[in-house]
Design a protein around this motif. Structure first.
Motif, PDB file in Angstrom:
ATOM      1  N   SER A  22       0.857  -1.165   0.000  1.00  0.00           N
ATOM      2  CA  SER A  22       0.000   0.000   0.000  1.00  0.00           C
ATOM      3  C   SER A  22       0.899   1.223   0.000  1.00  0.00           C
ATOM      4  CB  SER A  22      -0.821  -0.032   1.279  1.00  0.00           C
ATOM      5  OG  SER A  22      -2.013   0.639   1.110  1.00  0.00           O
TER       6      SER A  22
ATOM      7  N   THR B  77       0.372   8.311  -1.117  1.00  0.00           N
ATOM      8  CA  THR B  77       0.326   9.180  -2.275  1.00  0.00           C
ATOM      9  C   THR B  77       1.080  10.459  -1.957  1.00  0.00           C
ATOM     10  OG1 THR B  77      -1.701  10.190  -1.489  1.00  0.00           O
ATOM     11  CG2 THR B  77      -1.919   8.305  -2.960  1.00  0.00           C
TER      12      THR B  77
ATOM     13  N   LYS C 151       5.756   9.367  -2.579  1.00  0.00           N
ATOM     14  CA  LYS C 151       4.930   8.184  -2.421  1.00  0.00           C
ATOM     15  C   LYS C 151       5.090   7.511  -1.074  1.00  0.00           C
ATOM     16  CE  LYS C 151       3.712   8.439  -6.787  1.00  0.00           C
ATOM     17  NZ  LYS C 151       2.671   9.399  -7.085  1.00  0.00           N
TER      18      LYS C 151
ATOM     19  N   HIS D 150      -7.249   5.634   3.378  1.00  0.00           N
ATOM     20  CA  HIS D 150      -7.442   5.274   1.975  1.00  0.00           C
ATOM     21  C   HIS D 150      -8.599   6.055   1.358  1.00  0.00           C
ATOM     22  CE1 HIS D 150      -4.686   2.012   2.955  1.00  0.00           C
ATOM     23  NE2 HIS D 150      -4.519   1.851   1.655  1.00  0.00           N
TER      24      HIS D 150
ATOM     25  N   GLY E 212      -7.416   9.430   0.322  1.00  0.00           N
ATOM     26  CA  GLY E 212      -6.389   9.498  -0.713  1.00  0.00           C
ATOM     27  C   GLY E 212      -4.969   9.607  -0.200  1.00  0.00           C
TER      28      GLY E 212
ATOM     29  N   LEU F 263      -2.592   4.490  -1.315  1.00  0.00           N
ATOM     30  CA  LEU F 263      -3.200   3.772  -2.434  1.00  0.00           C
ATOM     31  C   LEU F 263      -3.450   2.335  -2.017  1.00  0.00           C
ATOM     32  CD1 LEU F 263      -1.031   5.098  -5.394  1.00  0.00           C
ATOM     33  CD2 LEU F 263      -3.322   5.806  -4.713  1.00  0.00           C
TER      34      LEU F 263
ATOM     35  N   ILE G  92      -8.172   7.110  -6.579  1.00  0.00           N
ATOM     36  CA  ILE G  92      -7.105   6.120  -6.692  1.00  0.00           C
ATOM     37  C   ILE G  92      -6.449   6.199  -8.066  1.00  0.00           C
ATOM     38  CG2 ILE G  92      -6.552   3.661  -6.504  1.00  0.00           C
ATOM     39  CD1 ILE G  92      -7.879   4.726  -3.965  1.00  0.00           C
ATOM     40  N   ASN G  93      -7.289   6.055  -9.077  1.00  0.00           N
ATOM     41  CA  ASN G  93      -6.762   6.011 -10.441  1.00  0.00           C
ATOM     42  C   ASN G  93      -6.748   7.405 -11.043  1.00  0.00           C
ATOM     43  OD1 ASN G  93      -6.580   3.094 -10.449  1.00  0.00           O
ATOM     44  ND2 ASN G  93      -8.820   3.161 -10.453  1.00  0.00           N
TER      45      ASN G  93
ATOM     46  N   ARG H 284      -5.526  14.304  -7.885  1.00  0.00           N
ATOM     47  CA  ARG H 284      -5.849  13.866  -6.538  1.00  0.00           C
ATOM     48  C   ARG H 284      -5.848  15.056  -5.587  1.00  0.00           C
ATOM     49  NH1 ARG H 284      -2.108  10.280  -5.831  1.00  0.00           N
ATOM     50  NH2 ARG H 284      -3.346   8.632  -6.761  1.00  0.00           N
TER      51      ARG H 284
END
Ligand code: ADP
Ligand code: MG
Lengths: 277, 252
Positions: free
Chosen positions: A8, A11, A15, B49, B52, B55, B69-70, B76
Motif C-alpha cells: 500500500s 500518495t 509516495k 485510503h 487518498g 493507495l 485512486i486512479n 488527486r
C-alpha cells in the motif's frame, strides 16, 4: 504481483517514504525511495522557479535567521579556534625551516578550501539538520503531514523547499564568515606568537588566496547545504510514529549527513585534483 | 439518493498484511456515516485510503463520482481540496497561530484578500465556539479546543464532505457531547456529508444515521445499517454485543 507492488503506497510526497522507514527493506528499495524524494524536490523546485509567488517566503526568512544569523556566534568561535589550532601546529613546523610567513598560506588555504566549509557543515548538521528532522518527525506524529496532504498541499513544498532554499543561501555566507574568522585566528598566532608584522600578514593573505580557492569553498558549502537539508527533512519524514521515532530520526539525520558530507568532500577533493585546481 | 463516496472491492493493508479484503459500501449525500469496530480492525487505515493518503492493493474509491485512486497526483490534490479531514489530535500546525492555520488553505487555493480571509476565520471560529482564539498558538489550547480548531480549518474552503477520525477520543463526556452537537448542526444547517470513525457509543447513537462495523476476523464489514437497528436486530451476536453497553470493554 510482487510483494513490492502489493505494498500500500502513500500518495503525494515521494509516495512511500514513510512506510519504508518503518520496515527496513532491501538496499534497492531504499535507494528507490531516496531517488523518488530527490525527484519530487527537483520537480517542485522547477515548478516554484516558474511560479515564485507560490513560495513561502516568510518560512524562507525564518529558516535563514534560524540556520544563518543564529549560527554566527558558534561559527565565529569554532572557526577562530580552528585558525588558532592550525596556526600553532604550523608554527612549530615552519619555524624549524625558518619559513614562518608560510603560516599565511597554510592557514588561509586550508580554512578557505577545506576546514571552513567542513566546520560550518558540521555545525549546521548539528544545529539545522537535526532541527529539520525533529520538526518534520514531530509533525508526522501529530498527523500534521497527513493534514497537509489531505488539504491538497504537497508537504515537500511547504516543509522542504523553504529550508533548502534558506540553507543554500546562508551556508555559503556562513562559510565565508567562518573563513574570515579562521584567518583571523591564524593571524593571532602569526603576529602574536611568531612576530609576523600585521601588514606583511595581510599582504601575503591577499596575495596567496586565489579566486579559485574561494570558489571551491563556496561550491563545497553549496553541496553541503543541499546534503544537510535533504537528509534532515528525509529522515524527518521517515520517523516512525512511536515515542523514540523522532529521536532516532534526528540521530540518524546527523550521522548520515556527516557521513555524506565527508564522502562528498573526498569526491570533490579528487575532482579538484583531477581538474588541476 | 446521490452517492458521495463509493467504495468498490477495496483491499488495503501494509506490506504483506491485508487489513481489509474486498470491502464495498457507499455514503449518501448529507448523511452522517459511522465507521465502527474494535481496536486494530482497520478504521484509521480505511480512513487514510478514503481520503487518498494511501493507495490500496486493489479496488477503487470514488468521491463525488471521481476516483481518488486512479488519477494523477495533481488531480488527486484537486479532489482533496473538495473535502475536509479532522484528525484525532487536531493536527494543527504547531508553528502557526490558530488563525494562520485556518488561513493556510485560503491563501493557498483562493484569491481572497487578507480582509476576506480575516472575515472567514472569524466566521469559522464562531462556528466552533472559539471566538477570539485566532491569535493563540495550538500549544495554548486544550485537547477539545484543538479538535474544534482543526475542524474550523477543515471547513475553511466550505467542503460538502467532512471526515472525522475519533472526534471524541480523549475528551470528557461534556466536551464530547458538544462536539457531537456541532457535527449534527453542520449536517442539519449546511447539508454537509460526514464520515466519522469512532468507538464512542454515545456518539454513535446520537449522531450517526448509518454505520458499518468492521470485523478483524473476516477482514471486512460485519454489519451495515442504523446503529439502533443493528444493536436490537442484528443476526450477528458480536455486533449486538458491541453496540450494547456490555460491549464497551472490548473496544479501544
Ligand atoms: N503504518 C503501519 N504499518 C504496518 N501496519 C500497520 C500500520 N498502521 C496500522 N497497522 C496495522 O493495521 C491494522 C489496522 O490498524 P488501524 O487502522 O490503525 O486500526 P484501528 O484504527 O481500527 O484501531 C493493525 O493490525 C495495525 O497493527
Ligand atoms: Mg485508529
Amino acid at each position: 504481483m510482487s510483494d513490492l507492488e502489493k505494498t500500500s503506497t502513500r500518495t503525494g510526497l515521494g509516495k512511500s517514504i514513510e512506510e519504508f522507514g518503518d520496515v527496513s527493506r532491501s538496499f534497492y528499495t531504499d535507494l528507490r525511495v531516496v531517488l523518488m524524494f530527490i525527484g519530487d524536490i527537483t520537480r517542485i523546485s522547477g515548478h516554484l522557479i516558474r511560479h515564485p509567488q507560490k513560495m513561502r517566503w516568510n518560512d524562507v526568512f525564518y529558516y535563514m535567521n534560524l540556520c544563518g544569523s543564529q549560527a554566527l556566534p558558534i561559527v565565529a568561535m569554532i572557526c577562530l579556534l580552528m585558525g588558532l589550532i592550525m596556526g600553532f601546529q604550523g608554527a612549530v613546523l615552519l619555524r624549524t625551516y625558518g619559513a614562518e610567513l608560510y603560516i599565511v598560506d597554510l592557514v588561509g588555504f586550508t580554512i578557505l578550501k577545506e576546514m571552513g566549509p567542513l566546520m560550518v557543515a558540521m555545525i549546521s548538521t548539528g544545529r539545522a539538520g537535526s532541527a529539520f528532522a525533529a520538526e518534520i518527525g514531530t509533525m508526522k506524529i501529530n498527523e500534521e503531514i497527513s493534514a497537509l496532504a489531505t488539504m491538497g498541499i504537497e508537504p515537500s513544498r511547504m516543509l522542504v523547499i523553504p529550508k533548502l532554499l534558506a540553507m543554500i543561501v546562508v551556508i555559503p555566507l556562513l562559510t565565508v564568515f567562518g573563513a574570515v574568522c579562521g584567518i583571523l585566528g591564524g593571524f593571532l598566532v602569526g603576529s602574536g606568537l611568531m612576530g609576523i608584522p600585521a601588514a606583511a600578514y595581510y599582504n601575503r593573505t591577499v596575495q596567496v588566496l586565489t579566486l579559485s580557492a574561494f570558489n571551491i569553498g563556496i561550491i563545497k558549502s553549496l553541496v553541503f547545504a543541499v546534503i544537510i537539508s535533504l537528509v534532515g527533512c528525509f529522515r524527518g519524514f521517515q520517523a516512525s510514529a512511536d515515542a523514540q521515532g523522532v529521536g532516532r530520526a534526528t540521530t540518524s539525520s546527523v550521522v548520515v549527513s556527516i557521513f555524506l558530507i565527508v564522502v562528498a568532500d573526498a569526491l570533490m577533493a579528487v575532482l579538484c585534483y583531477v581538474l588541476g585546481y | 439518493m446521490e452517492k458521495v463516496i463509493k467504495v468498490q472491492d477495496l483491499t488495503i493493508g501494509y506490506g504483506t498484511l491485508t487489513v481489509l479484503d474486498k470491502v464495498n459500501f457507499h455514503v449518501e449525500k448529507s448523511e452522517i456515516f459511522g465507521i465502527l469496530g474494535g481496536s486494530g480492525c482497520g478504521k484509521s487505515t480505511l480512513l487514510k485510503h478514503l481520503t487518498g493518503l494511501y493507495l490500496p492493493f486493489e479496488g477503487d474509491v470514488q468521491i463525488f463520482g471521481q476516483s481518488i485512486i486512479n488519477c494523477e497526483d495533481d488531480e488527486r490534490r484537486t479532489l482533496m481540496r473538495k473535502f475536509g479531514v479532522t484528525y484525532q489530535g487536531g493536527a494543527l500546525f504547531g508553528s502557526m497561530t490558530v488563525a494562520e492555520n485556518i488561513a493556510l488553505p485560503l491563501q493557498e487555493f483562493t484569491d481572497k484578500s487578507a480582509e476576506e480571509i480575516k472575515q472567514i476565520i472569524k466566521e469559522k471560529l464562531a462556528m466552533v465556539d472559539l471566538e477570539g482564539c485566532g491569535p493563540m498558538m495550538p500549544s495554548e489550547l486544550s485537547g477539545g479546543m484543538r479538535k474544534r480548531a482543526g475542524l474550523a480549518r477543515a471547513m475553511a474552503l466550505n467542503p460538502s464532505l467532512l471526515f472525522f477520525d475519533e472526534p471524541s477520543a480523549g475528551l470528557d463526556p461534556i466536551t464530547s457531547a458538544e462536539l457531537d452537537r456541532l457535527i449534527k448542526r453542520l449536517r442539519d444547517d449546511l447539508g454537509t456529508t460526514i464520515v466519522i470513525v469512532t468507538h464512542e457509543l454515545d456518539s454513535v447513537f446520537s449522531v450517526t444515521d448509518r454505520v458499518i462495523m468492521l470485523d478483524k476476523n473476516i477482514k471486512g464489514i460485519a454489519a451495515d445499517g442504523s446503529a439502533q437497528n443493528l444493536r436490537d436486530r442484528s443476526e450477528n451476536s458480536w455486533v449486538r454485543e458491541f453496540l450494547s453497553r456490555a460491549g464497551m470493554k472490548f473496544t479501544n
